[in-house]
Design a protein around this motif. Structure first.
Motif, PDB file in Angstrom:
ATOM      1  N   PHE A   1       0.142 -26.633  52.469  1.00 17.08           N
ATOM      2  CA  PHE A   1      -0.430 -28.543  52.599  1.00 17.08           C
ATOM      3  C   PHE A   1      -0.212 -28.619  54.267  1.00 17.08           C
ATOM      4  O   PHE A   1       1.541 -28.305  54.300  1.00 17.08           O
TER       5      PHE A   1
ATOM      6  N   PHE B   1       5.298 -36.325  53.244  1.00 14.94           N
ATOM      7  CA  PHE B   1       4.214 -35.305  52.163  1.00 14.94           C
ATOM      8  C   PHE B   1       5.057 -35.576  51.045  1.00 14.94           C
ATOM      9  O   PHE B   1       4.131 -35.547  49.595  1.00 14.94           O
TER      10      PHE B   1
ATOM     11  N   GLU C   1      -2.632 -32.337  58.681  1.00 11.17           N
ATOM     12  CA  GLU C   1      -4.459 -32.098  58.905  1.00 11.17           C
ATOM     13  C   GLU C   1      -5.318 -31.267  59.800  1.00 11.17           C
ATOM     14  O   GLU C   1      -5.673 -30.911  59.694  1.00 11.17           O
TER      15      GLU C   1
ATOM     16  N   ARG D   1      -7.785 -31.762  47.201  1.00 14.37           N
ATOM     17  CA  ARG D   1      -6.723 -30.743  46.880  1.00 14.37           C
ATOM     18  C   ARG D   1      -5.709 -30.452  46.538  1.00 14.37           C
ATOM     19  O   ARG D   1      -5.559 -30.368  45.038  1.00 14.37           O
ATOM     20  N   THR D   2      -4.865 -32.182  46.270  1.00 11.26           N
ATOM     21  CA  THR D   2      -3.670 -32.508  45.472  1.00 11.26           C
ATOM     22  C   THR D   2      -4.083 -32.592  44.015  1.00 11.26           C
ATOM     23  O   THR D   2      -3.561 -32.145  42.929  1.00 11.26           O
TER      24      THR D   2
ATOM     25  N   GLU E   1      -9.797 -32.149  51.510  1.00 11.65           N
ATOM     26  CA  GLU E   1      -9.575 -33.291  52.149  1.00 11.65           C
ATOM     27  C   GLU E   1      -7.757 -33.424  50.989  1.00 11.65           C
ATOM     28  O   GLU E   1      -7.726 -32.397  49.784  1.00 11.65           O
ATOM     29  N   GLU E   2      -7.126 -33.375  52.319  1.00 13.16           N
ATOM     30  CA  GLU E   2      -5.779 -33.562  51.209  1.00 13.16           C
ATOM     31  C   GLU E   2      -5.839 -33.844  50.082  1.00 13.16           C
ATOM     32  O   GLU E   2      -5.007 -33.392  49.003  1.00 13.16           O
ATOM     33  N   GLU E   3      -6.306 -35.633  49.823  1.00 13.40           N
ATOM     34  CA  GLU E   3      -6.260 -35.637  48.097  1.00 13.40           C
ATOM     35  C   GLU E   3      -7.338 -35.125  47.255  1.00 13.40           C
ATOM     36  O   GLU E   3      -6.187 -35.097  46.092  1.00 13.40           O
TER      37      GLU E   3
ATOM     38  N   SER F   1       4.698 -26.876  49.979  1.00  9.85           N
ATOM     39  CA  SER F   1       3.796 -27.186  51.164  1.00  9.85           C
ATOM     40  C   SER F   1       3.495 -26.316  52.640  1.00  9.85           C
ATOM     41  O   SER F   1       4.274 -26.317  53.282  1.00  9.85           O
TER      42      SER F   1
ATOM     43  N   THR G   1       4.057 -37.152  47.488  1.00 13.41           N
ATOM     44  CA  THR G   1       3.606 -35.718  46.589  1.00 13.41           C
ATOM     45  C   THR G   1       4.500 -35.608  45.653  1.00 13.41           C
ATOM     46  O   THR G   1       5.851 -34.637  45.817  1.00 13.41           O
TER      47      THR G   1
END
Length: 299
Positions: free
Chosen positions: A34, A104, A37, A70-71, A66-68, A84, A108
């Motif tokens: 991570f 992050f 972006e 992927r988590t 997108e990041e959200e 990350s 997270t």
């Protein structure tokens, strides 16, 4: 360019069945990426062009999202903790990446707060700042950064991290393509000066697997992560020597699950199945997929 993709419920269920069948509470993945972006998108662009650092290989990004999302995928897989992994390729970049990583980690909570470094005049200063900000693991990428890990400018930083007992996941092997300072020799020089450094050799040092096993057998704080090793993809061009499997079994308490998510050219489950088919047993798998990292990071 690969198309955007997310994990299906069927895929997530298969991953959960894998770790549940081992009697684990989930997985701990020490090698996931991570980063800001726009930086990650540039990384993906590089993979799409089959650049020289990836050996000119065809390398579709399986979890391009997108990041959200992927988590969310990792959580649906049952990954209890992840990292990350981020890294600079030029001076002046590491401090900025570390600032992003602080934010992050705050938003997270299942991410192990990750930081990075580069050989430059202020490296000791910002490494200390990252440690004080709560960094739990560092990432170093010798191939992409094109620097000697034994560079004198890094020595005080390595010493600081060894004293703080903070693991460093380092891409230092010469795969998928060699760099100017990749291979076991520069790392041997680092460890000779900092034998207590908690070094996690990414990709098990691919393709110099046996040489990095030598270092792990010599230094009790050296560990190796499984990232991409044993998969059909990697076995096709840099296979792990089967004669070294007994050594891998003997080091079962110092092997850690890593995946390279999201930048992998196959489903996440395949890495787990590749480990299982080695035939090293349930206890080895339990340790690798969860217990070793849980102990290392006090989870």
């Amino acid at each position: 360019m690969s198309s955007p993709r997310t994990a299906t419920e069927e895929e997530a269920g298969e991953v959960r069945r894998f770790w549940h069948g081992l009697g684990l509470p989930g997985l701990i993945d020490v090698h996931t990426h991570f980063m800001p972006e726009r930086v990650l998108h540039k990384v993906w662009d590089y993979f799409d062009t089959n650049g020289p650092l990836i050996g000119g290989l065809e390398w579709p990004i399986t979890y391009r999202a997108e990041e959200e999302e992927r988590t969310s995928v990792l959580r649906r897989f049952g990954v209890r903790a992840f990292t990350s992994m981020l890294y600079p390729h030029k001076p002046g970049m590491a401090r900025w990446l570390n600032g992003w990583a602080v934010d992050f980690a705050r938003r997270t909570p299942d991410c192990l707060h990750t930081a990075t470094l580069y050989p430059e005049p202020d490296v000791e200063s910002y490494v200390r700042e990252a440690v004080e900000a709560g960094a739990r693991v560092f990432k170093a990428h010798v191939q992409v950064g094109a620097y000697d890990p034994a560079d004198e400018r890094l020595q005080r930083a390595w010493g600081l991290l060894a004293e703080a007992r903070i693991p460093v996941v380092m891409h230092c092997g010469s795969g998928p393509a060699p760099g100017k300072h990749t291979g076991p020799e520069p790392i041997a020089r680092v460890l000779a000066r900092h034998p207590g450094l908690r070094l996690v050799v990414a990709h098990m040092g691919m393709p110099e697997y046996e040489e990095f096993l030598d270092l792990a057998e010599r230094y009790e704080q050296v560990r190796l992560d499984t990232t991409m090793v044993f998969t059909d993809f990697s076995e096709g061009f840099m296979p792990f020597p089967r004669r070294a499997l007994p050594r891998l079994a003997a080091l079962g308490d110092r092997i850690l699950l890593g995946s390279d998510f999201p930048n992998i050219p196959y489903p996440y489950l395949h890495q787990l199945q590749a480990l299982e088919r080695l035939g090293l047993g349930r206890d080895w798998l339990r340790a690798v997929c969860h217990d070793n990292a849980a102990r290392l990071f006090a989870l």
